[in-house]
Scaffold this motif. Sequence first.
Motif, PDB file in Angstrom:
ATOM      1  N   SER A  24      50.047  26.171  30.125  1.00  0.00           N
ATOM      2  CA  SER A  24      51.467  25.845  30.071  1.00  0.00           C
ATOM      3  C   SER A  24      51.739  24.715  29.086  1.00  0.00           C
ATOM      4  O   SER A  24      50.880  23.859  28.837  1.00  0.00           O
ATOM      5  CB  SER A  24      51.968  25.453  31.466  1.00  0.00           C
ATOM      6  OG  SER A  24      51.213  24.371  31.998  1.00  0.00           O
ATOM      7  N   ASN A  25      52.956  24.747  28.526  1.00  0.00           N
ATOM      8  CA  ASN A  25      53.398  23.696  27.607  1.00  0.00           C
ATOM      9  C   ASN A  25      52.397  23.485  26.468  1.00  0.00           C
ATOM     10  O   ASN A  25      51.964  22.362  26.192  1.00  0.00           O
ATOM     11  CB  ASN A  25      53.622  22.386  28.364  1.00  0.00           C
ATOM     12  CG  ASN A  25      54.669  22.524  29.446  1.00  0.00           C
ATOM     13  OD1 ASN A  25      55.813  22.869  29.170  1.00  0.00           O
ATOM     14  ND2 ASN A  25      54.268  22.292  30.692  1.00  0.00           N
ATOM     15  N   ILE A  26      52.032  24.587  25.816  1.00  0.00           N
ATOM     16  CA  ILE A  26      51.040  24.563  24.745  1.00  0.00           C
ATOM     17  C   ILE A  26      51.751  24.690  23.399  1.00  0.00           C
ATOM     18  O   ILE A  26      52.635  25.540  23.227  1.00  0.00           O
ATOM     19  CB  ILE A  26      50.034  25.710  24.908  1.00  0.00           C
ATOM     20  CG1 ILE A  26      49.322  25.638  26.265  1.00  0.00           C
ATOM     21  CG2 ILE A  26      49.019  25.704  23.762  1.00  0.00           C
ATOM     22  CD1 ILE A  26      48.449  24.432  26.479  1.00  0.00           C
ATOM     23  N   THR A  40      48.222  33.408  32.719  1.00  0.00           N
ATOM     24  CA  THR A  40      49.639  33.120  32.501  1.00  0.00           C
ATOM     25  C   THR A  40      49.812  32.165  31.328  1.00  0.00           C
ATOM     26  O   THR A  40      49.186  31.098  31.290  1.00  0.00           O
ATOM     27  CB  THR A  40      50.271  32.501  33.757  1.00  0.00           C
ATOM     28  OG1 THR A  40      50.216  33.448  34.834  1.00  0.00           O
ATOM     29  CG2 THR A  40      51.731  32.131  33.498  1.00  0.00           C
ATOM     30  N   PHE A  41      50.662  32.572  30.380  1.00  0.00           N
ATOM     31  CA  PHE A  41      51.063  31.732  29.259  1.00  0.00           C
ATOM     32  C   PHE A  41      52.515  31.336  29.503  1.00  0.00           C
ATOM     33  O   PHE A  41      53.412  32.181  29.445  1.00  0.00           O
ATOM     34  CB  PHE A  41      50.956  32.495  27.934  1.00  0.00           C
ATOM     35  CG  PHE A  41      49.569  33.014  27.625  1.00  0.00           C
ATOM     36  CD1 PHE A  41      48.682  32.260  26.883  1.00  0.00           C
ATOM     37  CD2 PHE A  41      49.160  34.272  28.068  1.00  0.00           C
ATOM     38  CE1 PHE A  41      47.420  32.731  26.577  1.00  0.00           C
ATOM     39  CE2 PHE A  41      47.898  34.761  27.773  1.00  0.00           C
ATOM     40  CZ  PHE A  41      47.017  33.983  27.021  1.00  0.00           C
ATOM     41  N   ASP A  42      52.770  30.071  29.738  1.00  0.00           N
ATOM     42  CA  ASP A  42      54.103  29.605  30.096  1.00  0.00           C
ATOM     43  C   ASP A  42      54.552  28.494  29.149  1.00  0.00           C
ATOM     44  O   ASP A  42      53.857  27.491  28.987  1.00  0.00           O
ATOM     45  CB  ASP A  42      54.084  29.086  31.538  1.00  0.00           C
ATOM     46  CG  ASP A  42      55.450  28.634  32.023  1.00  0.00           C
ATOM     47  OD1 ASP A  42      56.460  29.051  31.440  1.00  0.00           O
ATOM     48  OD2 ASP A  42      55.499  27.852  32.997  1.00  0.00           O
ATOM     49  N   LYS A  99      55.594  34.038  29.180  1.00  0.00           N
ATOM     50  CA  LYS A  99      56.987  33.783  29.535  1.00  0.00           C
ATOM     51  C   LYS A  99      57.531  32.526  28.868  1.00  0.00           C
ATOM     52  O   LYS A  99      56.804  31.592  28.557  1.00  0.00           O
ATOM     53  CB  LYS A  99      57.142  33.668  31.060  1.00  0.00           C
ATOM     54  CG  LYS A  99      56.411  32.493  31.681  1.00  0.00           C
ATOM     55  CD  LYS A  99      56.426  32.560  33.221  1.00  0.00           C
ATOM     56  CE  LYS A  99      57.799  32.268  33.784  1.00  0.00           C
ATOM     57  NZ  LYS A  99      58.087  30.799  33.774  1.00  0.00           N
ATOM     58  N   ASP A 100      58.847  32.553  28.632  1.00  0.00           N
ATOM     59  CA  ASP A 100      59.617  31.381  28.207  1.00  0.00           C
ATOM     60  C   ASP A 100      58.974  30.673  27.018  1.00  0.00           C
ATOM     61  O   ASP A 100      58.740  29.454  27.042  1.00  0.00           O
ATOM     62  CB  ASP A 100      59.774  30.404  29.380  1.00  0.00           C
ATOM     63  CG  ASP A 100      60.512  31.031  30.551  1.00  0.00           C
ATOM     64  OD1 ASP A 100      61.298  31.971  30.314  1.00  0.00           O
ATOM     65  OD2 ASP A 100      60.298  30.605  31.701  1.00  0.00           O
ATOM     66  N   SER A 101      58.691  31.441  25.962  1.00  0.00           N
ATOM     67  CA  SER A 101      57.966  30.922  24.811  1.00  0.00           C
ATOM     68  C   SER A 101      58.720  31.195  23.516  1.00  0.00           C
ATOM     69  O   SER A 101      59.588  32.085  23.455  1.00  0.00           O
ATOM     70  CB  SER A 101      56.564  31.541  24.749  1.00  0.00           C
ATOM     71  OG  SER A 101      55.802  31.164  25.893  1.00  0.00           O
ATOM     72  N   GLY A 156      61.405  36.384  28.245  1.00  0.00           N
ATOM     73  CA  GLY A 156      61.977  35.102  27.872  1.00  0.00           C
ATOM     74  C   GLY A 156      61.437  34.578  26.558  1.00  0.00           C
ATOM     75  O   GLY A 156      61.092  33.402  26.437  1.00  0.00           O
ATOM     76  N   ILE A 157      61.397  35.448  25.532  1.00  0.00           N
ATOM     77  CA  ILE A 157      60.787  35.113  24.243  1.00  0.00           C
ATOM     78  C   ILE A 157      61.861  34.952  23.169  1.00  0.00           C
ATOM     79  O   ILE A 157      62.771  35.773  23.052  1.00  0.00           O
ATOM     80  CB  ILE A 157      59.788  36.211  23.807  1.00  0.00           C
ATOM     81  CG1 ILE A 157      58.743  36.464  24.905  1.00  0.00           C
ATOM     82  CG2 ILE A 157      59.123  35.827  22.486  1.00  0.00           C
ATOM     83  CD1 ILE A 157      57.908  35.264  25.277  1.00  0.00           C
TER      84      ILE A 157
END
Length: 417
Positions: free
Chosen positions: A192-194, A221-223, A246-248, A278-279
């Motif tokens: 996350s946050n990457i 998971t990639f967030d 998601k969200d990226s 969410g891209i």
Amino acid sequence: MFLSNNFFLILLFLNSNLLCASASSLPRPHPRKTCVVRQHAQDKDDAPAILNAFKECGNGGNVVFLNQTYNINSVMNTTGLQDCEIDLHGTLLWGTNITYWLNNSLPIGYQNQSSAWFFGGERVTFRGHGYGTLDGNGQTWYDFVGGVSNYPGRPHGITIWNTKDSIFDGIRFVQSQMWTMAIMHSKNVLLSNIYVNSTTDDHSPARNTDGADTIFSDSITFDRWIVDNGDDCISLKANSTNILIKDSTFYRGLGVSIGSIGQYYDQFEYVENVTVTGITSHNTRYAAYVKTWTGQQVGYPPNGGGGGVGYASNLTFTDFTMYNTTSTGVFYITQCTTFSGVAGDCNSSLFNIRNIKFTDIKGYVGTSYIADMQCSGASPCTNIDIEDISLTKYVLDGVPVVEYECQNVENTMGFSC
């Protein structure tokens, strides 16, 4: 009555003292052992000190990198960690001795690829706090290979290996040597946050600078990723299952990739249960695409192969916003990959692509095609659902994007080929 009440008060007093004594006698948990990595003199290799810190504190401890630059001039293997916490406050800077890395990078056992750092374990927490950085000195590599794909010995920045129930959060990756990371033989991992930025500052392309690749891994998971690079933003390869992206936000790369896959002759591989949602895409070549090798083996990995079998199924791509200059289809399928410079038989692959949803896509692009799907005649794509598309061609034209290019696509939903 008076004596009875006093008797109970005495009992209560004695019991409370016993409880206090019992509580005070309980063993208290020991604080985590902490290893602070000390930076050596300028240009000296800090890898041995890092390896020693993980050896001392990799089981139930905490490894801390100060807000300094650590020079990494040799390969590292820090696998088998248990209940370990890592706090990266500084920068890990990889050296530019190309001869060393070509001869010593660690093989990952897939596509003849290799790595500069093998990292992994169970119940690991790796925190970058939003500024801790891995810097691969990638421009040295981009100039050296001059656009040659998959140059042997050119290492990935880090390989997350055999890792379970772990979290990677707030880490920055800049100028990765090749793929930023490979996630292999791992399960139940949150990233996350990457932030990833692997871009070139001259004429040499930043080829093969994938943001992340999953291989033989489940429940990843990639967030909230930000990726700016010259290749796949995130790629899901052999035996990747239950993946959530998601969200990226992605810039300039190729978008989200399924594959390439089917490179190993007669090997059964699969990608299944993938959700990408969410891209926001800025000038990526595609929103998402699927890429397999042909059914004919020509050469060997990393730049040759083909003839693999298996399937990609249950893939959902939804809620994309495009700010894009792509000149090809926003969603793309090709089963034509073969040895570099060789024309392959696009109808020969037996690798099957099925059960795909591509929905809720909006914004503007530089193409007239919502989708360009070149599936194999030997194993047609089936059950492709594309709907709720609101795309225009270029921001000023306002011309709706409505066209489809299809080969060997069966049982479509929401559109006609």
